[in-house]
Write a protein that holds these residues in place. Structure first.
Motif, mmCIF file in Angstrom:
data_model
loop_
_atom_site.group_PDB
_atom_site.id
_atom_site.type_symbol
_atom_site.label_atom_id
_atom_site.label_comp_id
_atom_site.label_asym_id
_atom_site.label_seq_id
_atom_site.Cartn_x
_atom_site.Cartn_y
_atom_site.Cartn_z
ATOM 1 N N GLN A 1 8.698 65.585 63.628
ATOM 2 C CA GLN A 1 8.148 65.615 64.995
ATOM 3 C C GLN A 1 6.892 66.477 65.049
ATOM 4 O O GLN A 1 5.906 66.121 65.692
ATOM 5 C CB GLN A 1 9.206 66.130 65.972
ATOM 6 N N THR B 1 3.995 64.625 63.451
ATOM 7 C CA THR B 1 3.545 63.557 64.342
ATOM 8 C C THR B 1 2.677 64.113 65.457
ATOM 9 O O THR B 1 1.603 63.574 65.756
ATOM 10 C CB THR B 1 4.763 62.815 64.932
ATOM 11 N N ARG B 2 3.111 65.227 66.067
ATOM 12 C CA ARG B 2 2.326 65.833 67.135
ATOM 13 C C ARG B 2 1.006 66.386 66.619
ATOM 14 O O ARG B 2 -0.031 66.270 67.277
ATOM 15 C CB ARG B 2 3.125 66.953 67.825
ATOM 16 N N ILE C 1 14.555 67.460 68.458
ATOM 17 C CA ILE C 1 13.272 66.830 68.760
ATOM 18 C C ILE C 1 12.830 67.212 70.173
ATOM 19 O O ILE C 1 11.655 67.466 70.423
ATOM 20 C CB ILE C 1 13.359 65.299 68.569
ATOM 21 N N LYS D 1 9.454 69.224 71.092
ATOM 22 C CA LYS D 1 8.512 68.657 72.042
ATOM 23 C C LYS D 1 8.221 69.648 73.167
ATOM 24 O O LYS D 1 7.062 69.848 73.535
ATOM 25 C CB LYS D 1 9.059 67.361 72.635
#
Length: 162
Positions: free
Chosen positions: A143, A146-147, A77, A81
């Protein structure tokens, strides 16, 4: 025949000045992909944990494998990110980016070393390896989804506020 053998300064500066276009992401992930990503994450983590629960190994060994799973999930993650932040021109230090990759590789190496030296059947070793890889891949996908959704929602809000 008029051959130009040199380029004037004005022409050269025009050629090298290329605008960096910011890539626009305007499509949200489909609900099917979001559902598949979450399902894969839940299936991977749940199967890994059920396998640990039912394994005939010492509690400290179970703790080792569970910690490796959590370490791996957090690491991937972090990598996702950092990669996404760089893509969106959000500053990311090279040390954080490097540590994220290092911890991701380390979690995988620690799992391989642990499984290599474990007194488990080959099928059990394969089960833990595959459920671990399914979990970390799904964590990256969750992830990313979500982003993507947050980025698009922010873009829509920015457009509507003007």
């Amino acid at each position: 025949m008029n051959y130009q053998t040199s380029v004037s300064v004005d022409e050269k500066s025009k050629e090298t000045k290329v605008k960096k276009n910011k890539k626009v992401y305007d499509q949200k992930p489909t609900s099917a992909f979001i559902g598949a990503s979450w399902s894969a994450l839940l299936i991977g983590v749940t199967s890994y944990c059920i396998g640990l629960w039912n394994a005939e190994m010492l509690l400290n060994e179970k703790g080792y494998y569970f910690t490796i799973l959590l370490f791996g999930l957090f690491s991937v993650i972090s990598v996702q990110k950092a990669v996404r932040d760089k893509l969106e021109d959000i500053p990311v230090t090279d040390i954080y980016y490097s540590i994220s990759w290092f911890t991701t590789v380390t979690s995988i190496v620690l799992l391989v070393i642990g499984l290599w030296n474990a007194d488990l059947l080959l099928s059990e070793k394969g089960f833990y390896g595959m459920s671990f890889l399914l979990s970390v891949f799904a964590a990256i996908a969750v992830q990313k989804n979500t982003r993507d959704i947050q980025y698009i929602d922010r873009s829509i809000e920015d457009k509507n506020s003007f």
